[in-house]
Design an enzyme around this catalytic site. Structure first.
Site, PDB file in Angstrom:
ATOM      1  CG  ASP A   1      -1.235   9.414   0.088  1.00  0.00           C
ATOM      2  OD1 ASP A   1      -0.197   8.893  -0.353  1.00  0.00           O
ATOM      3  OD2 ASP A   1      -1.592  10.567  -0.179  1.00  0.00           O
TER       4      ASP A   1
ATOM      5  CD  GLU B   1       9.189  11.328  -3.380  1.00  0.00           C
ATOM      6  OE1 GLU B   1       8.274  10.935  -2.617  1.00  0.00           O
ATOM      7  OE2 GLU B   1       9.592  10.650  -4.340  1.00  0.00           O
TER       8      GLU B   1
ATOM      9  CE1 TYR C   1       7.642   5.675  -5.649  1.00  0.00           C
ATOM     10  CE2 TYR C   1       7.698   8.027  -5.209  1.00  0.00           C
ATOM     11  CZ  TYR C   1       7.507   6.730  -4.778  1.00  0.00           C
ATOM     12  OH  TYR C   1       7.180   6.494  -3.466  1.00  0.00           O
TER      13      TYR C   1
END
Length: 276
Positions: free
Chosen positions: A61, A50, A177
């Site tokens: 994040d 990734e 994911y």
């Protein structure tokens, strides 16, 4: 363009082990160092890569990846340069799947049609856009799929139910994911028993491989998650290894690339132990 991804998961299934999926921020801490890290990931043990697209406002994040994005942008990294990294990588490696991961804004500014065309041209296999939900498929997902570029969905714990999963998994390709916790990247790993149950439930809705990320930091974490998941995703721990091995000016040092690849080897060993 799922051939590369499908072949990799099929090969790993024959080996009887999950994939190690490694995340690095493109251009962190500078293009030269980042390219060297990227180029050496497969040899170090990464099965799927990734590659982060730096963005100024990465709301999903944690601090480590936010700082990585800041370093990358400060060094002058652009989405076009990240695509250039993949082009250079493909001169040496035509087999390792590469997934671009980030936010929709840089793609929107680049232009969706141009982005899809250029991503495929340099050898990108799939894209993860963390802030573009399934309800907005017309923005990027539909044109990308038509062109042959896979779209990978993030599935949070709150979506692992019979009502939401079919919506989230619609138009998904490559792999699923599973985000093992709610919140931002870099938090602590949740209990593995809960993760295993969620992976099993997701598999009841899709034939795609299910990879698990968020909170996996050590070889032991990778081994534990790899017992039930088709892939183990590690990002924050790798980005922190970059940060820990910068020089006194915050630039790449003679330790940076080696330290990251050494960590990947450790994580790879954990993944290989998962089902041995």
């Amino acid at each position: 363009m799922t051939d590369r991804m499908d072949k990799r998961f099929a090969a790993l299934k024959k080996q009887g082990r999950p994939a190690l999926v490694t995340y690095i921020m493109g251009g962190d801490p500078d293009m030269e160092t980042s390219q060297a890290i990227l180029d050496g990931l497969p040899e170090a043990g990464a099965d799927i890569i990734e590659l982060g697209m730096p963005f100024s406002d990465p709301m999903a994040d944690g601090p480590a990846i936010q700082l990585a994005g800041h370093r990358s942008l400060k060094a002058g990294t652009t989405l076009r340069k990240v695509l250039g990294m993949v082009r250079a990588f493909r001169e040496k490696d035509q087999d390792t799947p590469i997934v671009l991961m980030g936010y929709y804004n840089p793609i929107y500014i680049y232009g969706v049609e141009a982005f899809v065309r250029d991503a495929l041209e340099v050898g990108i296999d799939a894209v993860i856009v963390v802030d573009l939900p399934a309800e907005e498929d017309a923005e990027l997902c539909v044109p990308a799929l038509r062109a042959g570029l896979s779209i990978i969905r993030l599935v949070p714990p709150t979506a692992v139910n019979d009502k939401r999963l079919p919506v989230v998994l619609r138009n998904t390709s490559g792999f699923v994911y599973y985000v093992s916790m709610t919140g931002i990247t870099g938090a602590a790993l949740t209990d593995t028993e809960t993760v295993a149950k969620s992976v099993s439930r997701i598999k009841g809705h899709t034939a795609l491989p299910v990879c698990v990320g968020f909170g996996i930091k050590t070889s032991e974490d990778a081994e534990a998650i790899g017992r039930t998941a088709d892939g183990v995703v590690v990002g924050t721990a790798i980005v922190r290894e970059v940060e820990k091995n910068l020089d006194e000016n915050g630039k790449g040092s003679d330790r940076t690339v080696t330290a990251v690849h050494d960590l990947i080897r450790t994580l790879s060993a954990g993944v290989k132990r998962a089902r041995s």
